[in-house]
Design an enzyme around this catalytic site. Structure first.
Site, PDB file in Angstrom:
ATOM      1  N   LYS A 190      -3.970   2.266  10.061  1.00  0.00           N
ATOM      2  CA  LYS A 190      -2.923   3.304   9.449  1.00  0.00           C
ATOM      3  C   LYS A 190      -3.109   4.449   9.890  1.00  0.00           C
ATOM      4  O   LYS A 190      -2.081   5.446  10.387  1.00  0.00           O
ATOM      5  CB  LYS A 190      -2.935   3.004   8.159  1.00  0.00           C
ATOM      6  CG  LYS A 190      -2.280   1.915   7.581  1.00  0.00           C
ATOM      7  CD  LYS A 190      -2.312   1.833   6.149  1.00  0.00           C
ATOM      8  CE  LYS A 190      -1.968   0.485   5.473  1.00  0.00           C
ATOM      9  NZ  LYS A 190      -2.046   0.246   4.097  1.00  0.00           N
ATOM     10  N   SER A 196       0.795  -1.072  -0.015  1.00  0.00           N
ATOM     11  CA  SER A 196      -0.118  -0.012  -0.077  1.00  0.00           C
ATOM     12  C   SER A 196       0.946   1.341   0.145  1.00  0.00           C
ATOM     13  O   SER A 196       0.494   2.216   0.324  1.00  0.00           O
ATOM     14  CB  SER A 196      -1.097  -0.107   1.207  1.00  0.00           C
ATOM     15  OG  SER A 196      -0.039  -0.106   2.455  1.00  0.00           O
TER      16      SER A 196
END
Ligand SMILES: Nc1ncnc2c1ncn2[C@@H]1O[C@H](COP(=O)(O)OP(=O)(O)OP(=O)(O)O)[C@@H](O)[C@H]1O
Length: 636
Positions: free
Chosen positions: A557, A514
Site C-alpha cells: 500500500k 482497511s
C-alpha cells in the site's frame, strides 16, 4: 500520540544469509531425498513420514505453491519398492467381455508379455506358412487340371475360411496394464483434474466389432490413475473440482483396494466390457485450499480423516538465522533443479531472501509460498543466462523482480496509469470530505480515493449510510464505528443524517476493510467542514473506541501511495514492523504510525477548525466513552 518512523535499519547481506558461508550456490549441498528438500513445513514432513510407514491417507490444505505436491512426491519416495506389482489383463475365452486380471511381482509382467508375444509371432508364422502351402497346392493342382480360375477362387475361399476359424494369436497375448519393471521407487500419479476415465480406467471403443477386424476387448482396457498408483501414491489437487460421482467411485476404490475397469462412455462399445477387479491399493494424498473441504464428498473426507491425517500448510515461517539458511539452500535447490541457469552469488541469494521477507507483509516472517519465489529465481537466472553471465547477481534479481510481476501488480500499475491520466488522484492541496485511502488487489496495492457527503436525512425515521462502489458493507460498518465517536466528540447524531460515501473507481478484487480510518476521516471532514490534506494517504482498521487496528499489505500500500505521488502515509502503529518497502522508495515517503483515530486526524486534517476539533477529541479521550466494547482486532 504520534511519532515519526525510525529509519528502518538496512539489513546486511551476511545477516540475511543467516551466517551461511559460500561463494556461489554451487558450494551448497542439496539433500538427495525430496523429503529433506522440503523447507519450513516441518510439521507436514513429520506427518508424511509417519503416514508413509503406516500407509495412511493424507489431506493437505493450504495456499498453492507451498509444497503440497512436492510432499506427496516425497511420500512416494519413502514407500518400499519391494512390494511393487505388475498387472496383466487376459482375454477370457468364455466371455470376451469379461477380461481376466493377473497380478505378478514387478518385472514379471513384462517378461510374460515378451515371451507370449514371441510365441504368438512364431505361431502366426507357422500358420501363414501352412496357409501359403495349401493355397499354392490348390492353385498348382487347378492349373494342372486346366481349371486355373476355379483354383484361384477355391484358394481365396479356403484362405478366408481358415483365417476365420483359426484362433487369432493376439487374443492369447495378455496386455501389460500396469508395469512397475525397472521402477526405482513406488509410483506417484498426479490425477489433478483427471476425468473419470483417466482416474478410474476405461475401455476404448472399437469401430470394427466383427468380421475378424475387431480389437480383442482386453487389448482395449486402459488402467486409470488409481491402478497406476497401486502400492504408491495417488495425488489429487483441488479435490473439490472432481465430480461427485467420481469422488464416490474413488471412495469405493479406497475401501475395496480393487476396482474393475469398464468403458466410461455409455455409447461406446467399451461400456459392454468389464474386467475382473484390478488392484488399486494406493495411498491417497488429497490437496486443496480451504474451499476444497467444502466441495468434498463428506464420506470421502471422513474416510481420509478416519484412516489418515489432515495437514494445514504454513504460508510463512519465523525470520530466524536457521530459517534464512534454509532459504539459502532453497535457492541452491532451485538452481540445481533448473539445471540451465548459472549459480547465484551471495548478493543474489540475499536479494531473494529480502523478497521472501517482503512478500509476507508481516514482521519477522519469511514467505513459504516458495513456488513463486522459485519463479523469481528462474527469471533472474534466465536474465543472467541471456547476458552470458557466469553467475547470477543481485542486479539480475532486481531486474527479474520488475519483469516477473504478477497479473495483479500489472493490473494495479495499469489502473494507476489510467487514473493518473484522468487526474483521479489528488496528491496536493486540501479538500473537504475527500481522503486518499489505500487497498490491496491480490499482492499489489492501489490508492483508492474516498469521498463523503453528509446531508439531512430524507427519511422520516432515521438517516442512512448510502455507499456506492463495491465496498458498501465495509463503508456501513466504518460509519457505524465512527458514529459513536462523532456523537461523543461533536454532539452531532449522524443517525438523523444521510451519509453518502463513494469509493472512486473500485472494481472486482479490491479488498477494502482497511479503509475504515479513511472513511471515518472523510465523514468527519464532511460533517465538520474541516479540509483533508491531499498529500496524505492512509490505511487502517478502526474499533468503536477509536483505536486504529492493524491491517494487511502495508508495504504494497505504501509503495502504491508513493507511485501515486503522495508524500505521507498513515498506517496503524502495530504494522510499523511490517514495513519493508524497497530501498528506492525510502526517501520519497514519510510514514506516520497511528494508534488512535485522533492521531489520524492530527496528521490528515488541516485548517483553522482542526485544532478546536482535536481539543474536543482529547477531552473525550480523557473522559472515555464507555460504550459497548465490541471491537475485535481484524487484519484485512
Ligand atoms: N516447502 C517447500 N520446500 C521446498 N521447495 C518448495 C516448497 N514449496 C514449494 N517449493 C517449490 O515450489 C515448487 C512447486 O510447489 P508444489 O507444486 O509442491 O506446490 P503446491 O502446494 O502443490 O501447489 P499447487 O497446490 O498449486 O499444486 C516445488 O517443486 C518446489 O520447487
Amino acid at each position: 500520540m504520534t511519532e515519526k518512523i525510525e529509519e528502518e535499519p538496512v539489513i546486511e547481506n551476511d545477516d540475511l544469509l543467516g551466517g551461511c558461508e559460500f561463494e556461489s550456490t554451487d558450494d551448497i549441498e542439496v539433500p538427495k531425498s525430496l523429503i529433506d528438500q522440503v523447507i519450513g513445513q516441518e510439521h507436514a514432513v513429520e506427518i508424511i513420514k509417519k503416514a508413509a510407514t503406516q500407509r495412511r491417507h493424507v489431506m493437505m490444505i493450504g495456499t498453492p505453491g507451498t509444497g503440497k505436491s512436492m510432499l506427496a512426491r516425497a511420500m512416494a519416495e519413502l514407500l518400499p519398492k519391494e512390494e511393487l506389482q505388475d498387472v496383466l489383463v487376459y482375454h477370457n475365452l468364455e466371455d470376451a467381455n469379461n477380461p481376466k486380471i493377473r497380478v505378478l511381482p514387478a518385472g514379471k509382467g513384462k517378461e510374460i508379455v515378451t515371451i507370449q508375444k514371441e510365441e504368438a509371432r512364431r505361431r502366426a508364422q507357422a500358420r501363414n506358412t501352412l496357409l501359403i502351402l495349401i493355397i499354392f497346392s490348390i492353385v498348382i493342382y487347378a492349373t494342372l487340371v486346366g481349371q486355373f480360375i476355379w483354383g484361384i477362387i477355391a484358394a481365396a475361399m479356403i484362405f478366408m475360411a481358415l483365417k476365420y476359424i483359426m484362433p487369432r494369436e493376439d487374443m492369447l497375448v495378455p496386455k501389460l496394464l500396469v508395469s512397475n519393471s525397472d521402477k526405482e521407487r513406488a509410483p506417484f500419479t498426479d490425477a489433478t483434474g483427471a476425468h473419470a476415465g483417466a482416474l478410474l480406467g476405461d475401455v476404448r471403443h472399437d469401430p470394427f466389432q466383427s468380421g475378424g477386424l475387431e480389437t480383442p476387448s482386453h487389448e482395449r482396457v486402459e488402467a486409470g490413475a488409481i491402478h497406476k498408483s497401486h502400492k504408491g501414491v495417488l495425488f489429487i489437487d483441488e479435490i473439490n473440482t472432481l465430480r461427485i460421482e467420481s469422488q464416490q467411485q474413488l471412495l469405493t476404490a479406497l475401501q475395496e483396494k480393487e476396482y474393475a475397469i469398464t468403458g466410461q462412455s455409455e455409447r461406446s462399445s467399451g461400456a459392454m466390457v468389464k474386467t475382473d477387479p484390478v488392484p488399486c491399493d494406493f495411498i491417497m494424498v488429497a490437496a486443496g485450499n480451504l474451499d476444497a473441504m467444502a466441495g468434498m464428498h463428506p464420506a470421502l473426507r471422513s474416510r481420509i480423516k478416519g484412516y489418515g491425517y489432515e495437514i494445514y500448510m504454513r504460508d510463512t515461517m519465523d525470520d530466524t538465522p536457521e530459517n534464512r539458511q534454509k532459504l539459502v539452500r532453497f535457492v541452491a535447490q532451485e538452481v540445481k533443479k533448473d539445471g540451465k541457469i548459472p549459480p547465484f552469488d551471495k548478493s543474489a541469494v540475499a536479494e531473494i531472501i529480502r523478497e521472501a521477507k517482503r512478500r509476507t507483509g508481516r514482521k519477522n516472517k519469511l514467505s513459504l509460498i516458495l513456488r513463486d519465489l522459485g519463479g523469481l529465481v528462474r527469471v533472474a537466472g534466465d536474465i543472467a543466462t541471456a547476458e552470458g553471465a557466469k553467475i547470477t547477481t543481485a542486479e539480475h534479481v532486481l531486474r527479474a523482480k520488475s519483469m516477473a510481476r504478477s497479473v495483479e501488480q500489472q493490473l494495479a500499475d495499469q489502473y494507476l496509469e489510467h487514473r493518473r491520466d484522468y487526474k483521479f488522484f489528488k496528491n496536493e492541496g486540501e479538500e473537504i470530505g475527500r481522503v486518499n485511502g489505500l487497498a490491496v488487489i491480490g499482492d499489489s496495492g492501489v490508492m483508492l480515493p474516498i469521498l463523503a457527503e453528509v446531508t439531512p436525512t430524507q427519511s422520516k425515521s432515521e438517516g442512512h449510510v448510502i455507499a456506492t462502489g463495491m465496498l458498501q458493507d465495509i463503508a456501513k460498518e466504518a460509519v457505524q464505528n465512527v458514529s459513536a465517536i462523532i456523537k461523543k466528540v461533536t454532539g452531532k447524531d449522524i443517525s438523523n443524517k444521510d451519509v453518502h460515501i463513494q469509493f472512486i473507481g473500485t472494481y472486482e478484487g479490491v479488498e477494502g476493510d482497511s479503509a475504515s480510518i479513511s472513511i471515518a476521516t472523510a465523514v468527519v471532514s464532511a460533517l465538520e467542514d474541516i479540509p483533508v490534506d491531499q498529500r496524505v494517504a492512509m490505511t487502517g482498521s478502526l474499533s468503536v473506541r477509536g483505536d486504529v487496528l492493524p491491517v494487511g499489505g502495508v508495504t504494497h500500500k505504501i509503495e502504491a501511495a508513493v507511485k501515486a505521488g503522495v508524500k505521507t502515509v498513515i498506517i496503524p502503529k502495530a504494522n510499523m514492523d511490517d514495513v519493508l518497502i524497497e530501498e528506492k522508495y525510502k526517501d520519497m515517503v514519510k510514514i506516520i504510525p497511528a494508534s488512535t483515530i485522533e492521531d489520524v486526524f492530527e496528521h490528515s486534517l488541516r485548517g483553522i477548525k482542526k485544532e478546536r476539533f482535536l481539543d474536543k477529541i482529547k477531552n473525550f479521550a480523557s473522559v472515555g466513552i464507555g460504550i459497548l466494547d465490541i471491537d475485535k482486532p481484524t487484519v484485512s
